[in-house]
Design a protein around this motif. Sequence first.
Motif, PDB file in Angstrom:
ATOM      1  N   ILE A  83       0.862  -1.179   0.000  1.00  0.00           N
ATOM      2  CA  ILE A  83       0.000   0.000   0.000  1.00  0.00           C
ATOM      3  C   ILE A  83       0.902   1.234   0.000  1.00  0.00           C
ATOM      4  CG2 ILE A  83      -1.773   1.266   1.268  1.00  0.00           C
ATOM      5  CD1 ILE A  83      -2.604  -1.401   2.535  1.00  0.00           C
ATOM      6  N   SER A  84       0.679   2.134  -0.943  1.00  0.00           N
ATOM      7  CA  SER A  84       1.609   3.246  -1.148  1.00  0.00           C
ATOM      8  C   SER A  84       1.338   4.459  -0.266  1.00  0.00           C
ATOM      9  CB  SER A  84       1.584   3.686  -2.614  1.00  0.00           C
ATOM     10  OG  SER A  84       0.284   4.093  -2.984  1.00  0.00           O
ATOM     11  N   ALA A  85       0.117   4.611   0.235  1.00  0.00           N
ATOM     12  CA  ALA A  85      -0.224   5.769   1.065  1.00  0.00           C
ATOM     13  C   ALA A  85      -1.172   5.338   2.169  1.00  0.00           C
ATOM     14  CB  ALA A  85      -0.868   6.862   0.211  1.00  0.00           C
ATOM     15  N   ARG A  86      -1.242   6.164   3.216  1.00  0.00           N
ATOM     16  CA  ARG A  86      -2.122   5.828   4.332  1.00  0.00           C
ATOM     17  C   ARG A  86      -3.558   5.682   3.831  1.00  0.00           C
ATOM     18  NH1 ARG A  86      -2.191   6.468  10.078  1.00  0.00           N
ATOM     19  NH2 ARG A  86      -4.320   6.602  10.853  1.00  0.00           N
ATOM     20  N   PRO A  87      -4.184   4.526   4.075  1.00  0.00           N
ATOM     21  CA  PRO A  87      -5.550   4.298   3.581  1.00  0.00           C
ATOM     22  C   PRO A  87      -6.573   5.145   4.324  1.00  0.00           C
ATOM     23  CG  PRO A  87      -4.868   2.496   4.999  1.00  0.00           C
ATOM     24  CD  PRO A  87      -3.662   3.367   4.815  1.00  0.00           C
ATOM     25  N   ARG A  88      -7.669   5.447   3.651  1.00  0.00           N
ATOM     26  CA  ARG A  88      -8.735   6.238   4.255  1.00  0.00           C
ATOM     27  C   ARG A  88      -9.808   5.371   4.901  1.00  0.00           C
ATOM     28  NH1 ARG A  88      -8.804  11.607   2.950  1.00  0.00           N
ATOM     29  NH2 ARG A  88      -7.337  12.289   1.341  1.00  0.00           N
TER      30      ARG A  88
END
Length: 369
Positions: free
Chosen positions: A69-74
């Motif tokens: 996962i490339s960015a903090r998930p929402r």
Amino acid sequence: MSEVRRRLAGAERLVVKVGSSALTTAGSGLDVERLDSLVDAVVGRVRRGTQIVLVSSGAIGAGLAPLSISARPRDLATQQAAASVGQLALAHAYAESFGRYALTVGQVLLTSDDVVRRAHYRNAQRTFSRLLTLGAVPVVNENDTVATEEIRFGDNDRLASLVAHLIGAEGLILLSDVDALYDGDPRAGGTRRIAEVRSESDLAGLAVGRSSSGLGTGGMMSKVAAARTAAAAGIPALIASAGEAPCALGDAAVGTAFTHAATRMSARRFWLGYAAGSHGRLHLDDGAVAAVVGRRRSLLAAGVTGVDGDFQAGDVVDLVDPSQAVVARGVVAYDVTELPDLIGRSTRDLPPDQRREVVHADDLAPLPH
């Protein structure tokens, strides 16, 4: 050196909080080199005889790279999945790093219930006390894998301030990717570092934002709130950069220090003011605000102008002034359905069975603006 920095430098029990941005990166996950540097600084202070509880963010950030996962998930489910993977990696990394110095770590995962509910609060106190007595370093995080509202709205800065009071700490140190509090955005230039916050007036007009890394839930706003909470309870606090951890944990000559109240707040008043969940609001007129906050008197029905929420007798509620600022919190003696017929009325005009305080002085905790 100021008195507050001397107290931090000489404290025998500290809570140290480190943010996600200081330990993880979006692309690579957990940065072991940064974590080792933090541990080196913590161990240096432990060897001086200080007991330290480490409140560490980073579980979600540590779980992103292993899950590609490339960015903090929402979304909450993915956050919880990342926390599940990352918490294991984070705990292992701390165990390995402190193991270089033959120090044992103990993992303590908390949710807000553990500091909001008084029975849980006392149990947590006993756990921390025993771990510290046995020479272990407790490493604390929110239990993000099962938490719901905590992930969306909570942050470990607030958790750290609550833990600091819970364990009877003599100081709170908040470490992140920001080296101090400024009177503006330090990235814009032309701003001034605030070396020490001695009163609420030192914070007037300041605009503080969120984390620039995108990995954490907090920012300078949450750190200032946590430092204010600790200081109001009698615990000196320091905001500094994780890169300056050796100095922050040494002579405390870096960052922004928060001067603490002269007396330590009792456990009950601290719980009322900062830990317990609020179930509603009581609106006060100016006279009631002066009595409750200025003279520490009980709140009577005559000073109440309105009520909001869904609460029962025995619940904690916010007390707000005419400008809607929360000035105190307390345990209400009436159900929400009882109060509309009582508000604004003198005690002598009430039925005999209702001539009691709306909130007794012993169950009130005035709050700083």
